[in-house]
Design a protein around this motif. Sequence first.
Motif, mmCIF file in Angstrom:
data_model
loop_
_atom_site.group_PDB
_atom_site.id
_atom_site.type_symbol
_atom_site.label_atom_id
_atom_site.label_comp_id
_atom_site.label_asym_id
_atom_site.label_seq_id
_atom_site.Cartn_x
_atom_site.Cartn_y
_atom_site.Cartn_z
ATOM 1 N N GLU A 45 0.826 -1.213 0.000
ATOM 2 C CA GLU A 45 0.000 0.000 0.000
ATOM 3 C C GLU A 45 0.857 1.258 0.000
ATOM 4 O OE1 GLU A 45 -4.061 1.503 2.145
ATOM 5 O OE2 GLU A 45 -2.536 0.585 3.422
ATOM 6 N N PRO A 141 -6.866 3.623 5.184
ATOM 7 C CA PRO A 141 -5.891 2.690 4.606
ATOM 8 C C PRO A 141 -5.812 1.391 5.392
ATOM 9 C CG PRO A 141 -4.752 4.269 5.989
ATOM 10 C CD PRO A 141 -6.217 4.646 6.022
ATOM 11 N N GLY A 172 -8.140 1.541 1.391
ATOM 12 C CA GLY A 172 -7.325 0.383 1.058
ATOM 13 C C GLY A 172 -8.094 -0.910 1.262
#
Length: 303
Positions: A45, A141, A172
């Motif tokens: 990520e 995220p 994410g």
Amino acid sequence: MSFAEEFVAGLRTRHIAPKWFYDAEGSRLFERICLLPEYYPTRTELALLDRHAPEFAARIGTGAEIVEFGAGASVKVRLLLDALESPRRFVPIDISGEYLAEAAATLRADYPGLAVEPLAGDFTRDLVLPPAAGRRIGFFPGSSIGNFEPEAAQALLARFRQWLDGGALLIGVDLFKEPAELHAAYNDAQGVTAAFNLNLLARANRELGADIDLGAWAHAAFYHPPLRRIEMHLVSRRRQVLQVGGERFEFDEGDSLHTENSYKYGVEGFRALARRAGFEPGPVWTDAARRFSLHWLEPANPA
């Protein structure tokens, strides 16, 4: 409900919500997990955020406000902040107030022109956010959305949409992959994930006056293909009795406490979930191996 209330309720049902991992010690252990060689989500990520930061910045625009849900140490958001033009405010939200305050102090020092207003609280429940200081963009995220049952994930996304007041969400999402790779990510050789899992019981000892023998519990994590999720458990090594909150709980050898799920998604499956929550899915960014994805979600009916 408080940690004490939910921990005792979880001992009754044998299922404790993973949000309670994140006291100060649990948050520090999770930051260590993110650096482990087996734990692919963080580095994948981060690479996506770094590579596509100019695209995210162009979509976010000038003078925006960033709200990060489950901010932790707020490491990933720095890649966004560095790319943005004159961000107006950053609102990190986390359940661990002590850890959040430390991270916010560091951000203020590193970004002196940015208003940093941390909000300690549980974003799975009702929160009162400050009035927006600019176009409000959500940032979620780490694939934490996978910790929620699909219906609960949909409800959480719908809550985010309301809080963002017409703004977009960058989120994410971990993707399907080989079970062996998933197993390794949650069973690292250094035992950090095991320590993170066991810290839930250690927290009960610290905060609730429990006297739980941590050596009597084992970490277990496995991929469950029919449900498309990793499950984490704490398994009793022997027959034992826990006394917490004035109640008595018996565990036989092999009984478990279910402490976390981590659902894995396909790109189209997650986009369908986002639509049901009232978002209009936009671009999706994935790494070459399609291990991980970042999704840009706009409200389907902006306020």
